[in-house]
Design a protein around this motif. Structure first.
Motif, short mmCIF file in Angstrom:
data_model
loop_
_atom_site.label_atom_id
_atom_site.label_comp_id
_atom_site.label_asym_id
_atom_site.label_seq_id
_atom_site.Cartn_x
_atom_site.Cartn_y
_atom_site.Cartn_z
N VAL A 3 3.93 10.54 18.84
CA VAL A 3 3.23 9.13 19.22
C VAL A 3 2.55 8.48 18.04
N VAL A 4 1.57 9.35 17.81
CA VAL A 4 0.61 8.54 16.75
C VAL A 4 1.12 8.49 15.49
N GLY A 5 1.94 9.70 15.05
CA GLY A 5 2.43 9.45 13.60
C GLY A 5 3.52 8.70 13.47
N VAL A 6 4.37 8.47 14.39
CA VAL A 6 5.55 7.41 14.25
C VAL A 6 4.91 6.08 14.32
N LEU A 7 4.02 5.67 15.20
CA LEU A 7 3.34 4.26 15.16
C LEU A 7 2.63 4.03 13.74
N VAL A 8 2.00 5.11 13.43
CA VAL A 8 1.11 4.80 11.92
C VAL A 8 2.25 4.74 10.89
N ALA A 9 3.34 5.46 11.04
CA ALA A 9 4.23 5.46 9.77
C ALA A 9 5.13 4.23 9.82
N ALA A 10 5.58 3.75 10.98
CA ALA A 10 6.38 2.75 11.24
C ALA A 10 5.45 1.29 10.74
N SER A 11 4.02 1.38 11.11
CA SER A 11 3.18 0.23 10.59
C SER A 11 3.33 0.36 9.12
N ALA A 12 3.09 1.24 8.55
CA ALA A 12 2.79 1.34 7.15
C ALA A 12 4.15 0.95 6.32
N GLY A 13 5.28 1.74 6.83
CA GLY A 13 6.56 1.49 6.38
C GLY A 13 7.10 -0.06 6.52
N TYR A 14 6.77 -0.76 7.51
CA TYR A 14 7.03 -1.89 7.69
C TYR A 14 6.06 -3.11 6.91
N ALA A 15 4.86 -2.77 6.52
CA ALA A 15 4.07 -3.58 5.92
C ALA A 15 4.40 -3.43 4.27
N VAL A 16 4.70 -2.29 3.90
CA VAL A 16 5.14 -2.17 2.52
C VAL A 16 6.35 -2.73 2.25
N SER A 17 7.18 -2.74 3.33
CA SER A 17 8.84 -3.22 2.99
C SER A 17 8.63 -4.76 2.93
N ARG A 18 7.64 -5.38 3.81
CA ARG A 18 7.62 -6.95 3.98
C ARG A 18 6.53 -7.40 3.44
N ILE A 19 5.52 -7.18 3.36
CA ILE A 19 4.31 -7.72 2.85
C ILE A 19 4.06 -7.32 1.17
N ARG A 20 3.86 -8.34 0.49
CA ARG A 20 3.19 -8.11 -0.94
C ARG A 20 1.95 -8.18 -0.95
N ILE A 78 10.24 -18.59 13.44
CA ILE A 78 10.33 -19.89 13.90
C ILE A 78 10.39 -19.82 15.27
N ASP A 79 10.61 -18.93 15.97
CA ASP A 79 10.65 -18.93 17.57
C ASP A 79 9.12 -18.61 18.00
N GLY A 80 7.99 -18.76 17.20
CA GLY A 80 6.91 -18.78 17.69
C GLY A 80 6.18 -17.08 17.73
N LEU A 81 6.84 -16.21 17.28
CA LEU A 81 6.28 -14.98 17.20
C LEU A 81 5.19 -14.73 16.22
N SER A 82 4.22 -13.89 16.60
CA SER A 82 3.35 -13.56 15.78
C SER A 82 3.99 -12.39 14.76
N PRO A 83 3.36 -11.86 13.63
CA PRO A 83 3.87 -10.73 12.61
C PRO A 83 4.11 -9.61 13.54
N PHE A 84 2.99 -9.25 14.40
CA PHE A 84 3.17 -8.22 15.19
C PHE A 84 4.30 -8.34 16.24
N GLY A 85 4.24 -9.49 16.98
CA GLY A 85 5.30 -9.80 17.81
C GLY A 85 6.79 -9.63 17.10
N THR A 86 7.07 -9.90 16.16
CA THR A 86 8.30 -9.82 15.32
C THR A 86 8.39 -8.50 15.27
N PHE A 87 7.34 -7.55 14.64
CA PHE A 87 7.75 -6.19 14.21
C PHE A 87 8.04 -5.47 15.71
N TRP A 88 7.39 -5.80 16.77
CA TRP A 88 7.38 -5.01 17.97
C TRP A 88 8.75 -5.47 18.53
#
Length: 284
Positions: free
Chosen positions: A90-107, A182-192
């Protein structure tokens, strides 16, 4: 008038197909034989029956399983392994997914360095990491605890899973993120709510790898778990080995029992494994 069938591009001939299938059959045998041998030895009631395989075939028995289940701390080890493996997953996948998504989308500054730092951490052997990790856990009062071992296993699983999931997130169109905003989701809401459901195959691979990392690991667990009531299955196996004797029949029976939950977890995620492993290699 005779017609000669021509093979299409990429089509193998009979000889090539026979050779390929022969190689695959040998590889499958090499992979399956140790597992089958352990299962076979586990049916020998005598401590030294593994040296005389014909005895096992003549008198197979489940006595070893009865001893392991009813006369050892197997269920304590199983409970400890389940807690640690589930927590690590649980912890590993959550941290890895957050890190992977941040690197993939955020400069952001240090984006490339972060991923290469993850890569560098995989280059150190376990023996080098044991002493510093032991001091860190001792100073933070996490030595001989579930949480401490979960964090240690995450240091192994998260770097690989972050790379894996970053590649998978790259295959998901950025338009989906923009539609979420556009639909009003926050960055975390879009991710989740949008990205995570689309990334289930990649998450399944990360979860399976993380689970196996914690389920069968021996070195860290033996070094950081000091009390017997915290032993995992892998550490519990060592109780069948002493300085002068090894109880191979009990080791084999316990090994088969340990493999059952891992096989069940594989069955649950197998539909997504191939997709998750291949999708990260291409960017759509």
């Amino acid at each position: 008038m005779s017609t000669k069938k021509t093979r299409g591009r990429g089509e193998r001939g009979p000889l090539a197909s026979a050779g390929l299938h022969s190689v695959l059959a040998v590889a499958a045998f090499v992979a399956a034989f140790p597992v089958a041998w352990v299962a076979y030895v586990s049916l020998g009631a005598g401590e030294f029956d593994y040296q005389h395989p014909q005895r096992i075939a003549a008198h197979p028995s489940l006595a070893n399983y009865d001893h392991v289940l009813n006369h050892t701390d197997f269920f304590t080890w199983l409970g400890n392994s389940t807690i640690i493996a589930a927590g690590t997953t649980v912890v590993g996948v959550l941290v890895a997914a957050s890190a992977g998504y941040a690197v993939s989308r955020i400069r952001f500054l240090g984006r490339g360095s972060l991923m290469y730092t993850f890569l560098v951490t995989q280059m150190f052997p376990v023996s080098v990491l044991m002493v510093p990790l032991y001091k860190i856990l001792a100073n933070t009062k996490l030595l001989d605890s579930y949480a401490g071992l979960v964090l240690v296993y995450c240091t192994t699983a998260v770097p690989y899973c972050a790379w894996l999931l970053k590649g998978y997130f790259d295959t998901i169109p950025v338009d989906i993120d923009e539609a979420g905003r556009i639909d009003g989701l926050s960055p975390f809401g879009t991710f989740w709510r949008l990205i995570i459901p689309l990334a289930r195959p990649g998450l399944a691979v990360a979860a399976f790898y993380t689970f196996l990392t914690a389920w069968g690991e021996v070195a860290f667990a033996s070094f950081f778990l000091l009390s017997s009531n915290h032993y995992t299955l892998a550490v519990g196996l060592q109780t069948f080995v002493s300085q002068y004797n090894s109880q191979w029949n009990y080791l084999a029976a316990t090994g088969v029992l340990i493999a059952i939950p891992a096989a069940a977890f594989f069955y649950l995620v197998q539909k997504n494994l191939v997709t998750g492993l291949t999708a990260g290699g291409t960017k759509g």
